[in-house]
Motif scaffolding. Structure first.
Motif, PDB file in Angstrom:
ATOM      1  N   GLY A 105       0.813  -1.218   0.000  1.00 32.02           N
ATOM      2  CA  GLY A 105       0.000   0.000   0.000  1.00 32.02           C
ATOM      3  C   GLY A 105       0.844   1.264   0.000  1.00 32.02           C
ATOM      4  N   GLU A 106       2.138   1.161   0.382  1.00 30.07           N
ATOM      5  CA  GLU A 106       3.040   2.319   0.369  1.00 30.07           C
ATOM      6  C   GLU A 106       4.180   2.109  -0.640  1.00 30.07           C
ATOM      7  OE1 GLU A 106       4.406   3.323   4.293  1.00 30.07           O
ATOM      8  OE2 GLU A 106       2.410   3.099   5.141  1.00 30.07           O
ATOM      9  N   ASP A 107       4.960   1.051  -0.427  1.00 29.01           N
ATOM     10  CA  ASP A 107       6.099   0.767  -1.313  1.00 29.01           C
ATOM     11  C   ASP A 107       5.697  -0.078  -2.519  1.00 29.01           C
ATOM     12  OD1 ASP A 107       7.785   2.026   0.572  1.00 29.01           O
ATOM     13  OD2 ASP A 107       8.028   0.148   1.679  1.00 29.01           O
ATOM     14  N   ILE A 108       4.702  -0.920  -2.323  1.00 27.47           N
ATOM     15  CA  ILE A 108       4.222  -1.814  -3.383  1.00 27.47           C
ATOM     16  C   ILE A 108       2.694  -1.788  -3.335  1.00 27.47           C
ATOM     17  CG2 ILE A 108       4.390  -3.845  -1.873  1.00 27.47           C
ATOM     18  CD1 ILE A 108       5.094  -5.528  -4.349  1.00 27.47           C
ATOM     19  N   PRO A 109       2.027  -1.535  -4.442  1.00 27.11           N
ATOM     20  CA  PRO A 109       0.564  -1.489  -4.428  1.00 27.11           C
ATOM     21  C   PRO A 109      -0.035  -2.885  -4.194  1.00 27.11           C
ATOM     22  CG  PRO A 109       1.436  -0.476  -6.442  1.00 27.11           C
ATOM     23  CD  PRO A 109       2.571  -1.137  -5.739  1.00 27.11           C
ATOM     24  N   ALA A 110      -1.216  -2.914  -3.585  1.00 29.59           N
ATOM     25  CA  ALA A 110      -1.937  -4.182  -3.424  1.00 29.59           C
ATOM     26  C   ALA A 110      -2.276  -4.714  -4.810  1.00 29.59           C
ATOM     27  CB  ALA A 110      -3.196  -3.963  -2.600  1.00 29.59           C
ATOM     28  N   GLY A 111      -2.274  -6.033  -4.954  1.00 24.34           N
ATOM     29  CA  GLY A 111      -2.588  -6.654  -6.241  1.00 24.34           C
ATOM     30  C   GLY A 111      -1.947  -8.018  -6.354  1.00 24.34           C
ATOM     31  N   THR A 112      -2.043  -8.599  -7.538  1.00 26.04           N
ATOM     32  CA  THR A 112      -1.471  -9.922  -7.789  1.00 26.04           C
ATOM     33  C   THR A 112      -0.163  -9.742  -8.548  1.00 26.04           C
ATOM     34  OG1 THR A 112      -3.671 -10.893  -7.847  1.00 26.04           O
ATOM     35  CG2 THR A 112      -1.895 -12.179  -8.824  1.00 26.04           C
ATOM     36  N   TYR A 113       0.860 -10.459  -8.096  1.00 23.31           N
ATOM     37  CA  TYR A 113       2.202 -10.349  -8.670  1.00 23.31           C
ATOM     38  C   TYR A 113       2.716 -11.733  -9.040  1.00 23.31           C
ATOM     39  CZ  TYR A 113       2.135  -5.616  -6.870  1.00 23.31           C
ATOM     40  OH  TYR A 113       1.807  -4.310  -6.633  1.00 23.31           O
ATOM     41  N   GLU A 114       3.659 -11.754  -9.996  1.00 22.70           N
ATOM     42  CA  GLU A 114       4.291 -13.011 -10.371  1.00 22.70           C
ATOM     43  C   GLU A 114       5.789 -12.803 -10.527  1.00 22.70           C
ATOM     44  OE1 GLU A 114       3.450 -14.717 -14.237  1.00 22.70           O
ATOM     45  OE2 GLU A 114       2.762 -12.788 -14.935  1.00 22.70           O
ATOM     46  N   SER A 115       6.518 -13.912 -10.350  1.00 26.91           N
ATOM     47  CA  SER A 115       7.965 -13.916 -10.507  1.00 26.91           C
ATOM     48  C   SER A 115       8.334 -15.147 -11.335  1.00 26.91           C
ATOM     49  CB  SER A 115       8.649 -13.994  -9.133  1.00 26.91           C
ATOM     50  OG  SER A 115      10.026 -14.265  -9.272  1.00 26.91           O
ATOM     51  N   GLY A 116       9.460 -15.062 -12.013  1.00 27.63           N
ATOM     52  CA  GLY A 116       9.953 -16.189 -12.800  1.00 27.63           C
ATOM     53  C   GLY A 116      10.657 -17.236 -11.956  1.00 27.63           C
ATOM     54  N   GLY A 117      10.629 -17.098 -10.636  1.00 27.28           N
ATOM     55  CA  GLY A 117      11.249 -18.072  -9.749  1.00 27.28           C
ATOM     56  C   GLY A 117      12.574 -17.591  -9.221  1.00 27.28           C
ATOM     57  N   ALA A 118      13.391 -18.540  -8.781  1.00 27.05           N
ATOM     58  CA  ALA A 118      14.664 -18.216  -8.145  1.00 27.05           C
ATOM     59  C   ALA A 118      15.685 -17.697  -9.158  1.00 27.05           C
ATOM     60  CB  ALA A 118      15.215 -19.449  -7.440  1.00 27.05           C
ATOM     61  N   LYS A 119      16.552 -16.796  -8.671  1.00 21.46           N
ATOM     62  CA  LYS A 119      17.663 -16.313  -9.487  1.00 21.46           C
ATOM     63  C   LYS A 119      18.692 -17.415  -9.610  1.00 21.46           C
ATOM     64  CE  LYS A 119      17.514 -11.603  -7.707  1.00 21.46           C
ATOM     65  NZ  LYS A 119      18.296 -10.623  -6.956  1.00 21.46           N
ATOM     66  N   ASN A 120      19.578 -17.261 -10.567  1.00 20.67           N
ATOM     67  CA  ASN A 120      20.657 -18.225 -10.769  1.00 20.67           C
ATOM     68  C   ASN A 120      21.781 -17.878  -9.793  1.00 20.67           C
ATOM     69  OD1 ASN A 120      22.306 -20.179 -11.741  1.00 20.67           O
ATOM     70  ND2 ASN A 120      22.772 -19.156 -13.672  1.00 20.67           N
ATOM     71  N   GLU A 121      21.671 -18.384  -8.564  1.00 15.85           N
ATOM     72  CA  GLU A 121      22.663 -18.116  -7.524  1.00 15.85           C
ATOM     73  C   GLU A 121      23.095 -19.420  -6.889  1.00 15.85           C
ATOM     74  OE1 GLU A 121      20.849 -15.282  -4.878  1.00 15.85           O
ATOM     75  OE2 GLU A 121      21.138 -13.648  -6.271  1.00 15.85           O
ATOM     76  N   VAL A 122      23.861 -19.320  -5.832  1.00 16.42           N
ATOM     77  CA  VAL A 122      24.353 -20.509  -5.146  1.00 16.42           C
ATOM     78  C   VAL A 122      23.187 -21.352  -4.643  1.00 16.42           C
ATOM     79  CG1 VAL A 122      25.700 -21.329  -3.182  1.00 16.42           C
ATOM     80  CG2 VAL A 122      26.493 -19.370  -4.494  1.00 16.42           C
ATOM     81  N   VAL A 123      22.229 -20.702  -3.997  1.00 16.80           N
ATOM     82  CA  VAL A 123      21.030 -21.395  -3.522  1.00 16.80           C
ATOM     83  C   VAL A 123      19.887 -20.985  -4.443  1.00 16.80           C
ATOM     84  CG1 VAL A 123      19.433 -21.680  -1.604  1.00 16.80           C
ATOM     85  CG2 VAL A 123      21.854 -21.366  -1.158  1.00 16.80           C
ATOM     86  N   ASP A 124      19.329 -21.942  -5.174  1.00 17.56           N
ATOM     87  CA  ASP A 124      18.256 -21.656  -6.124  1.00 17.56           C
ATOM     88  C   ASP A 124      16.911 -21.767  -5.425  1.00 17.56           C
ATOM     89  OD1 ASP A 124      20.055 -21.301  -8.180  1.00 17.56           O
ATOM     90  OD2 ASP A 124      19.974 -23.385  -8.806  1.00 17.56           O
ATOM     91  N   LEU A 125      16.587 -20.760  -4.598  1.00 17.24           N
ATOM     92  CA  LEU A 125      15.311 -20.760  -3.900  1.00 17.24           C
ATOM     93  C   LEU A 125      14.801 -19.334  -3.802  1.00 17.24           C
ATOM     94  CD1 LEU A 125      13.185 -22.473  -2.420  1.00 17.24           C
ATOM     95  CD2 LEU A 125      14.380 -21.930  -0.301  1.00 17.24           C
ATOM     96  N   CYS A 126      13.569 -19.162  -4.225  1.00 16.38           N
ATOM     97  CA  CYS A 126      12.893 -17.863  -4.172  1.00 16.38           C
ATOM     98  C   CYS A 126      11.861 -17.951  -3.051  1.00 16.38           C
ATOM     99  CB  CYS A 126      12.220 -17.608  -5.522  1.00 16.38           C
ATOM    100  SG  CYS A 126      10.960 -16.322  -5.517  1.00 16.38           S
ATOM    101  N   THR A 127      11.863 -16.974  -2.138  1.00 21.49           N
ATOM    102  CA  THR A 127      10.846 -16.944  -1.079  1.00 21.49           C
ATOM    103  C   THR A 127      10.213 -15.567  -1.007  1.00 21.49           C
ATOM    104  OG1 THR A 127      12.445 -16.332   0.645  1.00 21.49           O
ATOM    105  CG2 THR A 127      12.028 -18.676   0.337  1.00 21.49           C
ATOM    106  N   VAL A 128       8.885 -15.570  -0.868  1.00 20.27           N
ATOM    107  CA  VAL A 128       8.123 -14.339  -0.665  1.00 20.27           C
ATOM    108  C   VAL A 128       7.261 -14.584   0.567  1.00 20.27           C
ATOM    109  CG1 VAL A 128       6.431 -12.736  -1.633  1.00 20.27           C
ATOM    110  CG2 VAL A 128       8.097 -13.827  -3.135  1.00 20.27           C
TER     111      VAL A 128
END
Length: 171
Positions: A105-128
């Protein structure tokens, strides 16, 4: 009685071996050492080149900004004045939200969001995850690399934390 003033005789030869003869006999050994050194330097140079190429390739893959800043896009300009036009609906659709904490509501508006998953890093895990205000239960979503993550945020979700994900974008 031994003769102390005479040089000692050469050691006995092994069968099948010829002793080096002539003035260049010792130089052959020197040239073979030089050849070994040149080959070693060539191998080291090849390894350095490979390491540089790999490091450049890896740094190109991680070009996303991890500070949570939003992706910049070209703003439409007014054709009469040349100043940027405000297009809030379009501007909100192009924002991306990388790793970090955002107040819904301040930094990010309410709504539905999507991500392509985890970045290509040492640990391949995306958490929200969310830290809601009041009686609302928190949300926790995870995804591996290449796995799509979808989350719907409301103002009651409070703060959303994004870690290790391709940037969230509005759906």
């Amino acid at each position: 009685m031994p003769n102390w003033n005479q040089p000692s005789p050469p050691p006995p030869e092994e069968p099948g071996q010829q002793p080096p003869k002539g003035p260049g006999a010792k130089k052959i050994f020197g040239l073979s050492c030089l050849g070994v050194i040149v080959v070693a330097i060539g191998i080291i140079a090849a390894i350095v080149v490979i390491i540089v190429i790999i490091s450049l390739t890896v740094s190109d893959d991680s070009s996303d900004d991890d500070t949570g800043s939003q992706q910049k896009t070209e703003e439409p300009k007014d054709k009469d004045t040349g100043t940027p036009k405000e297009a809030p609906a379009d501007k909100e659709k192009t924002k991306r939200y990388g790793d970090g904490d955002y107040v819904v509501g301040e930094d990010i508006p309410a709504g539905t969001y999507e991500s392509g998953g985890a970045k290509n890093e040492v640990v391949d895990l995306c958490t929200v995850t969310t830290e809601p205000k009041g009686d609302k239960l928190p949300q926790a979503k995870t995804a591996d690399r290449g796995e799509r993550l979808i989350i719907t945020l409301t103002k009651g979700d409070g703060t959303v934390t994004i870690q290790g994900c391709e940037p969230l974008k509005p759906r």
